[in-house]
Motif scaffolding. Sequence first.
Motif, PDB file in Angstrom:
ATOM      1  N   ASP A 102     -59.851 -25.439 104.319  1.00 53.37           N
ATOM      2  CA  ASP A 102     -59.563 -24.152 103.674  1.00 53.37           C
ATOM      3  C   ASP A 102     -58.213 -23.594 104.158  1.00 53.37           C
ATOM      4  OD1 ASP A 102     -59.911 -21.850 102.246  1.00 53.37           O
ATOM      5  OD2 ASP A 102     -61.592 -21.065 103.408  1.00 53.37           O
ATOM      6  N   ILE A 103     -58.009 -23.651 105.501  1.00 49.91           N
ATOM      7  CA  ILE A 103     -56.816 -23.011 106.071  1.00 49.91           C
ATOM      8  C   ILE A 103     -55.569 -23.895 105.899  1.00 49.91           C
ATOM      9  CG2 ILE A 103     -55.782 -22.056 108.184  1.00 49.91           C
ATOM     10  CD1 ILE A 103     -58.724 -21.690 109.239  1.00 49.91           C
ATOM     11  N   PHE A 104     -55.722 -25.220 106.159  1.00 50.10           N
ATOM     12  CA  PHE A 104     -54.513 -26.057 106.259  1.00 50.10           C
ATOM     13  C   PHE A 104     -54.279 -26.975 105.057  1.00 50.10           C
ATOM     14  CE2 PHE A 104     -55.919 -25.088 110.592  1.00 50.10           C
ATOM     15  CZ  PHE A 104     -54.820 -24.346 110.987  1.00 50.10           C
ATOM     16  N   VAL A 105     -55.328 -27.395 104.368  1.00 50.03           N
ATOM     17  CA  VAL A 105     -55.119 -28.262 103.204  1.00 50.03           C
ATOM     18  C   VAL A 105     -54.935 -27.388 101.962  1.00 50.03           C
ATOM     19  CG1 VAL A 105     -56.064 -30.123 101.773  1.00 50.03           C
ATOM     20  CG2 VAL A 105     -56.512 -30.104 104.238  1.00 50.03           C
TER      21      VAL A 105
ATOM     22  N   LEU B 298     -68.581 -27.009 109.783  1.00 46.83           N
ATOM     23  CA  LEU B 298     -67.862 -25.758 109.525  1.00 46.83           C
ATOM     24  C   LEU B 298     -66.403 -25.854 109.969  1.00 46.83           C
ATOM     25  CD1 LEU B 298     -68.151 -22.863 108.487  1.00 46.83           C
ATOM     26  CD2 LEU B 298     -68.785 -22.179 110.809  1.00 46.83           C
ATOM     27  N   ILE B 299     -66.150 -26.589 111.055  1.00 47.39           N
ATOM     28  CA  ILE B 299     -64.770 -26.708 111.554  1.00 47.39           C
ATOM     29  C   ILE B 299     -63.936 -27.510 110.536  1.00 47.39           C
ATOM     30  CG2 ILE B 299     -63.321 -27.478 113.489  1.00 47.39           C
ATOM     31  CD1 ILE B 299     -65.390 -25.401 114.344  1.00 47.39           C
ATOM     32  N   ASP B 300     -64.506 -28.610 110.048  1.00 52.79           N
ATOM     33  CA  ASP B 300     -63.795 -29.400 109.026  1.00 52.79           C
ATOM     34  C   ASP B 300     -63.544 -28.559 107.783  1.00 52.79           C
ATOM     35  OD1 ASP B 300     -63.500 -31.727 110.404  1.00 52.79           O
ATOM     36  OD2 ASP B 300     -65.213 -32.749 109.487  1.00 52.79           O
ATOM     37  N   PHE B 301     -64.571 -27.807 107.388  1.00 51.93           N
ATOM     38  CA  PHE B 301     -64.413 -26.998 106.178  1.00 51.93           C
ATOM     39  C   PHE B 301     -63.299 -25.970 106.376  1.00 51.93           C
ATOM     40  CE2 PHE B 301     -65.093 -23.850 102.985  1.00 51.93           C
ATOM     41  CZ  PHE B 301     -65.336 -24.638 101.866  1.00 51.93           C
TER      42      PHE B 301
ATOM     43  N   PRO C  57     -64.713 -16.814 112.004  1.00 53.79           N
ATOM     44  CA  PRO C  57     -64.630 -16.288 113.372  1.00 53.79           C
ATOM     45  C   PRO C  57     -63.452 -16.970 114.093  1.00 53.79           C
ATOM     46  CG  PRO C  57     -66.872 -17.018 112.859  1.00 53.79           C
ATOM     47  CD  PRO C  57     -66.015 -17.408 111.699  1.00 53.79           C
ATOM     48  N   GLU C  58     -62.844 -16.248 115.034  1.00 55.44           N
ATOM     49  CA  GLU C  58     -61.615 -16.754 115.659  1.00 55.44           C
ATOM     50  C   GLU C  58     -61.803 -18.137 116.278  1.00 55.44           C
ATOM     51  OE1 GLU C  58     -59.702 -13.530 117.775  1.00 55.44           O
ATOM     52  OE2 GLU C  58     -58.444 -15.054 118.786  1.00 55.44           O
ATOM     53  N   HIS C  59     -62.955 -18.348 116.940  1.00 54.42           N
ATOM     54  CA  HIS C  59     -63.135 -19.641 117.611  1.00 54.42           C
ATOM     55  C   HIS C  59     -63.203 -20.784 116.591  1.00 54.42           C
ATOM     56  CE1 HIS C  59     -67.399 -18.616 116.809  1.00 54.42           C
ATOM     57  NE2 HIS C  59     -67.615 -19.913 116.828  1.00 54.42           N
ATOM     58  N   VAL C  60     -63.691 -20.484 115.392  1.00 53.32           N
ATOM     59  CA  VAL C  60     -63.762 -21.531 114.349  1.00 53.32           C
ATOM     60  C   VAL C  60     -62.347 -21.853 113.846  1.00 53.32           C
ATOM     61  CG1 VAL C  60     -64.625 -22.100 112.033  1.00 53.32           C
ATOM     62  CG2 VAL C  60     -66.118 -20.919 113.662  1.00 53.32           C
ATOM     63  N   SER C  61     -61.543 -20.820 113.595  1.00 52.89           N
ATOM     64  CA  SER C  61     -60.167 -21.053 113.125  1.00 52.89           C
ATOM     65  C   SER C  61     -59.359 -21.816 114.164  1.00 52.89           C
ATOM     66  CB  SER C  61     -59.458 -19.733 112.818  1.00 52.89           C
ATOM     67  OG  SER C  61     -60.177 -19.026 111.861  1.00 52.89           O
ATOM     68  N   GLU C  62     -59.573 -21.461 115.432  1.00 49.86           N
ATOM     69  CA  GLU C  62     -58.842 -22.158 116.512  1.00 49.86           C
ATOM     70  C   GLU C  62     -59.226 -23.637 116.551  1.00 49.86           C
ATOM     71  OE1 GLU C  62     -56.523 -21.391 118.771  1.00 49.86           O
ATOM     72  OE2 GLU C  62     -56.266 -19.573 117.577  1.00 49.86           O
ATOM     73  N   ALA C  63     -60.534 -23.876 116.491  1.00 44.35           N
ATOM     74  CA  ALA C  63     -61.019 -25.265 116.544  1.00 44.35           C
ATOM     75  C   ALA C  63     -60.533 -26.046 115.323  1.00 44.35           C
ATOM     76  CB  ALA C  63     -62.547 -25.286 116.618  1.00 44.35           C
ATOM     77  N   ALA C  64     -60.457 -25.355 114.179  1.00 43.91           N
ATOM     78  CA  ALA C  64     -60.000 -26.021 112.949  1.00 43.91           C
ATOM     79  C   ALA C  64     -58.538 -26.443 113.087  1.00 43.91           C
ATOM     80  CB  ALA C  64     -60.174 -25.082 111.761  1.00 43.91           C
ATOM     81  N   LYS C  65     -57.758 -25.604 113.743  1.00 49.47           N
ATOM     82  CA  LYS C  65     -56.332 -25.918 113.932  1.00 49.47           C
ATOM     83  C   LYS C  65     -56.199 -27.202 114.743  1.00 49.47           C
ATOM     84  CE  LYS C  65     -52.159 -23.616 115.535  1.00 49.47           C
ATOM     85  NZ  LYS C  65     -51.672 -22.420 116.202  1.00 49.47           N
ATOM     86  N   LYS C  66     -56.948 -27.264 115.846  1.00 49.95           N
ATOM     87  CA  LYS C  66     -56.887 -28.474 116.703  1.00 49.95           C
ATOM     88  C   LYS C  66     -57.364 -29.695 115.922  1.00 49.95           C
ATOM     89  CE  LYS C  66     -57.372 -26.447 121.275  1.00 49.95           C
ATOM     90  NZ  LYS C  66     -58.249 -25.272 121.252  1.00 49.95           N
ATOM     91  N   ARG C  67     -58.461 -29.524 115.194  1.00 53.83           N
ATOM     92  CA  ARG C  67     -59.025 -30.645 114.424  1.00 53.83           C
ATOM     93  C   ARG C  67     -57.987 -31.175 113.435  1.00 53.83           C
ATOM     94  NH1 ARG C  67     -64.616 -31.175 112.959  1.00 53.83           N
ATOM     95  NH2 ARG C  67     -64.885 -30.573 115.117  1.00 53.83           N
ATOM     96  N   PHE C  68     -57.348 -30.255 112.729  1.00 50.28           N
ATOM     97  CA  PHE C  68     -56.384 -30.673 111.698  1.00 50.28           C
ATOM     98  C   PHE C  68     -55.189 -31.381 112.340  1.00 50.28           C
ATOM     99  CE2 PHE C  68     -52.950 -29.963 108.600  1.00 50.28           C
ATOM    100  CZ  PHE C  68     -53.552 -30.557 107.507  1.00 50.28           C
ATOM    101  N   GLN C  69     -54.742 -30.847 113.478  1.00 50.52           N
ATOM    102  CA  GLN C  69     -53.589 -31.478 114.140  1.00 50.52           C
ATOM    103  C   GLN C  69     -53.904 -32.913 114.549  1.00 50.52           C
ATOM    104  OE1 GLN C  69     -52.962 -28.529 117.153  1.00 50.52           O
ATOM    105  NE2 GLN C  69     -51.418 -27.423 115.942  1.00 50.52           N
ATOM    106  N   ASN C  70     -55.159 -33.156 114.874  1.00 50.60           N
ATOM    107  CA  ASN C  70     -55.530 -34.498 115.344  1.00 50.60           C
ATOM    108  C   ASN C  70     -55.873 -35.486 114.232  1.00 50.60           C
ATOM    109  OD1 ASN C  70     -55.120 -33.908 118.008  1.00 50.60           O
ATOM    110  ND2 ASN C  70     -57.187 -33.043 118.265  1.00 50.60           N
ATOM    111  N   LEU C  71     -55.895 -35.009 112.994  1.00 51.14           N
ATOM    112  CA  LEU C  71     -56.241 -35.920 111.885  1.00 51.14           C
ATOM    113  C   LEU C  71     -54.989 -36.627 111.374  1.00 51.14           C
ATOM    114  CD1 LEU C  71     -58.630 -33.861 109.552  1.00 51.14           C
ATOM    115  CD2 LEU C  71     -59.228 -35.885 110.896  1.00 51.14           C
ATOM    116  N   ASP C  72     -55.117 -37.924 111.065  1.00 54.04           N
ATOM    117  CA  ASP C  72     -53.976 -38.585 110.433  1.00 54.04           C
ATOM    118  C   ASP C  72     -54.035 -38.302 108.917  1.00 54.04           C
ATOM    119  OD1 ASP C  72     -55.970 -40.164 109.430  1.00 54.04           O
ATOM    120  OD2 ASP C  72     -55.517 -41.909 110.677  1.00 54.04           O
ATOM    121  N   ASP C  73     -53.063 -38.846 108.179  1.00 51.63           N
ATOM    122  CA  ASP C  73     -52.982 -38.531 106.753  1.00 51.63           C
ATOM    123  C   ASP C  73     -54.255 -38.899 106.000  1.00 51.63           C
ATOM    124  OD1 ASP C  73     -50.566 -37.466 107.062  1.00 51.63           O
ATOM    125  OD2 ASP C  73     -49.423 -39.163 106.212  1.00 51.63           O
TER     126      ASP C  73
END
Length: 407
Positions: free
Chosen positions: A143-146, A136-139, A157-173
Amino acid sequence: MKQTWRWFGPNDLVSIDDMLQAGVEGVVSALHHIPTGAVWSPDEIAQRQAQIGVMKDGSSSGLKWDVVESLPVSEDIKKQSGDWKQHITDYKISMRNLHAAGIKTICYNFMPILDWTRTDLSYRLPNGATCMRFDLIDFAAFDIFVLQRPGAAESFPEHVSEAAKKRFQNLDDSGRAALGDNIICGLPGATESFSLDDVRSHLAQYDNISATQLRANLIDFLTEIMPTAQELGMRMCCHPDDPPFSLLGLPRIMSTEADYKAVIDAVDVMENGITLCSGSLGARPDNDLPGMMDRLGDRVHFLHLRNVQRESNDTICSFHEAEHLGGATDMVALLAAVLRQEAKRRAEGREDASIPMRPDHGQDILDDHSRKTQPGYPSIGRLKGLAELRGITMALEHPIQGIKASA
Ligand code: DNO
């Protein structure tokens, strides 16, 4: 149950010979090369039947094309836009052509835009097997950043969006690209694969289509095709949403028992049936699969048997594909419910007393890792699932157990 197996056609790296050795009794297939909405001609149908009928050495396989999965429903029919009426007319012609070729069970789905969806096609399990996973975090990160869908961040839910932000920041191209590819490039059997811009423009067309409207459109579609299905004795079976909850803000209307009940009650004929997919429906903690089989069983025309491991108890959650006997669904209880339904049908003299089932998906194990078949459809992982399901069925049907219609 009739033990069937999905075959994607001559390009499938799992052959007709392979499935015979797995003990398969029938084949599930589709004409994936024909664009959605176009008529399936008698010639094309006959060609696929011929391919199913032979082994590599030219001898007869003895197998038949039992179930169509899927005769796809066009986006226009789902939205009631463009040429949707013509598409329904053509859909009925394909039904007639399939019936003339002796095929009487058709699976379809009514998921807008995306068919089944995963974020990871090769998730490593502790024993080295790999499987498909929906994170769900990847999804949410997709949804939010790609995709950058307006309103996406607020839809989780807020905790999912927050976790998604961190996940996306840590992914390379390449990690970011892989995320999008897994989600929108189309899994086997899905009718389309999309670019990000395609997804955005398709999504915009659903802005004014609520779940209530989409359900009304499904009911209109069924109202149109059921007289043909009844005339032909054609069993239509709607596959559930996978995963069984809304994605990308889109309505999804075949996710729960109540969803199925509403559609069955609205078009109340035996030909309006269900593909009971224990893996798709089992990703929700509020779906009781054995209970659904007991309560909706007389309309179940096709079974997809697999299991998922939910990673939390939330309705919208991450999950991965478990072994067929692992995970959230009590497979023994589900199979017992299927056998009760079959016994009831036999007592009623129904010609469809033996319900086609297929071992749905499988983990990649052993030589599956080198064969690289379609994601989710390895040869050995599925063979293992089928063998386990067959073992349980045989034990439940053994005279020692005494399964009776009234049980
Ligand atoms: C996934 C499949 C789905 C299914 C369609 C049915 O493995 O079960 O692609 O074929 O949704 O219409």
